[in-house]
Scaffold this motif. Structure first.
Motif, short mmCIF file in Angstrom:
data_model
loop_
_atom_site.label_atom_id
_atom_site.label_comp_id
_atom_site.label_asym_id
_atom_site.label_seq_id
_atom_site.Cartn_x
_atom_site.Cartn_y
_atom_site.Cartn_z
N ILE A 3 30.63 32.20 22.15
CA ILE A 3 31.07 33.25 21.22
C ILE A 3 30.53 32.98 19.82
O ILE A 3 30.06 33.89 19.13
CB ILE A 3 32.61 33.35 21.18
CG1 ILE A 3 33.15 33.82 22.54
CG2 ILE A 3 33.07 34.29 20.07
CD1 ILE A 3 32.72 35.21 22.93
N ILE B 260 26.86 33.96 19.77
CA ILE B 260 26.65 35.40 19.85
C ILE B 260 26.91 36.06 18.50
O ILE B 260 26.13 36.92 18.05
CB ILE B 260 27.56 36.03 20.93
CG1 ILE B 260 27.12 35.58 22.33
CG2 ILE B 260 27.55 37.56 20.84
CD1 ILE B 260 28.05 36.02 23.43
N PHE B 261 28.01 35.67 17.86
CA PHE B 261 28.39 36.29 16.58
C PHE B 261 27.91 35.50 15.36
O PHE B 261 28.29 35.81 14.24
CB PHE B 261 29.91 36.49 16.52
CG PHE B 261 30.40 37.52 17.50
CD1 PHE B 261 30.34 38.87 17.20
CD2 PHE B 261 30.92 37.14 18.73
CE1 PHE B 261 30.79 39.82 18.10
CE2 PHE B 261 31.37 38.09 19.64
CZ PHE B 261 31.31 39.43 19.33
N ARG B 262 27.11 34.48 15.62
CA ARG B 262 26.50 33.66 14.56
C ARG B 262 27.55 33.10 13.59
O ARG B 262 27.39 33.17 12.36
CB ARG B 262 25.46 34.48 13.81
CG ARG B 262 24.31 34.95 14.71
CD ARG B 262 23.27 35.74 13.93
NE ARG B 262 22.20 36.19 14.81
CZ ARG B 262 21.16 36.92 14.42
NH1 ARG B 262 21.07 37.29 13.15
NH2 ARG B 262 20.24 37.30 15.28
N ILE B 263 28.59 32.57 14.17
CA ILE B 263 29.64 31.92 13.37
C ILE B 263 29.26 30.46 13.21
O ILE B 263 29.24 29.70 14.19
CB ILE B 263 31.02 32.05 14.05
CG1 ILE B 263 31.39 33.52 14.22
CG2 ILE B 263 32.09 31.32 13.25
CD1 ILE B 263 32.63 33.75 15.04
N LYS C 146 35.19 28.32 12.49
CA LYS C 146 35.27 27.89 13.89
C LYS C 146 36.64 27.30 14.21
O LYS C 146 37.25 27.59 15.24
CB LYS C 146 34.18 26.86 14.19
CG LYS C 146 32.77 27.42 14.20
CD LYS C 146 31.76 26.32 14.52
CE LYS C 146 30.35 26.87 14.58
NZ LYS C 146 29.36 25.79 14.89
#
Length: 235
Positions: free
Chosen positions: A173, A176-179, A185
């Protein structure tokens, strides 16, 4: 042979304790060897434990009573998560507003999503109340579920499943969302996947672990306040 094992399990006050620890060690070795996300140690050890109990026809009550020491250690283990949070106290103060907004938003989204999906899929009020505390630690979630009129045993199952899934898919995740920010996090894992998510956060880094530990506490308190208000609208 089977009868001998069943008899030994029934007689041993620590059968469940040793079985749980032994299977968890096996699960850890499997995860270290094959590296697959699906081989989450908690998930694998749980499945193996169920298989052992079913194959040997050992009553759950026998296992539960002989593993009660693990349940006793659940609360102090959760409290110990305050240690990494204390070490990152300055970071917490510097990001206090973002932390507060993040945890509050995450907790509200969790509760509201369960409420909306429960209504959408035609769940009864009891079942919705059962799922509302799914994202907080078991020690708090059981009491919240009971007060809200939920089914406590199913709440425990929902909490465990939520934590395992959060632990397994967290890194995917984030990609995908470039966190990338460690605070974000940690907050995401602690708010959505409680203690099992915090285990993953601690793997990612000390900052992630500290923020996740904080999220468990704050999200738990917010859930205790919000769930009774929401449950009053579904019964």
């Amino acid at each position: 042979m089977k009868e001998t094992l069943i008899s030994a399990a029934a007689c041993s006050d620590y059968f469940g304790l040793f079985l749980s620890i032994g299977l968890f060690i096996i699960a850890l070795k499997l995860k270290a060897r094959f590296k697959f996300a699906i081989l989450n140690p908690l998930l694998v050890s749980t499945v193996l434990c169920i298989i052992v109990l079913v194959v040997l026809d050992i009553p759950y009550e026998t296992y539960r009573d002989s593993a009660k020491m693990l349940s006793y250690l659940l609360t102090p283990a959760t409290v110990c998560l305050a240690v990494p949070m204390y070490k990152q106290l300055k970071l917490l103060k510097d990001n206090l507003a973002a932390v507060a907004v993040g945890i509050t938003t995450g907790t509200c989204c969790s509760i509201l999503s369960i409420l909306l999906m429960g209504k959408l899929f035609g769940l009864t009020g009891d079942h919705i109340a059962t799922l509302l505390p799914k994202s907080i630690t078991t020690a708090i979630g059981m009491g919240v579920s009971e007060e809200a009129g939920g089914i406590v045993t199913l709440t425990v199952a929902a909490i465990i499943i939520t934590g395992i899934l959060g632990n397994m898919i967290a890194e995917t995740i984030f990609k995908i969302f470039r966190i990338e920010h460690p605070v974000a996090k940690g907050l995401a894992l602690g708010t959505s996947a409680h203690a099992v998510g915090t285990a993953k956060a601690l793997e990612l880094g000390e900052v992630e672990g500290a923020m996740s530990s904080l999220s468990i506490c704050v999200a738990g308190i917010l859930t205790v306040i919000l769930v009774p208000l929401v449950s009053g609208t579904i019964h």
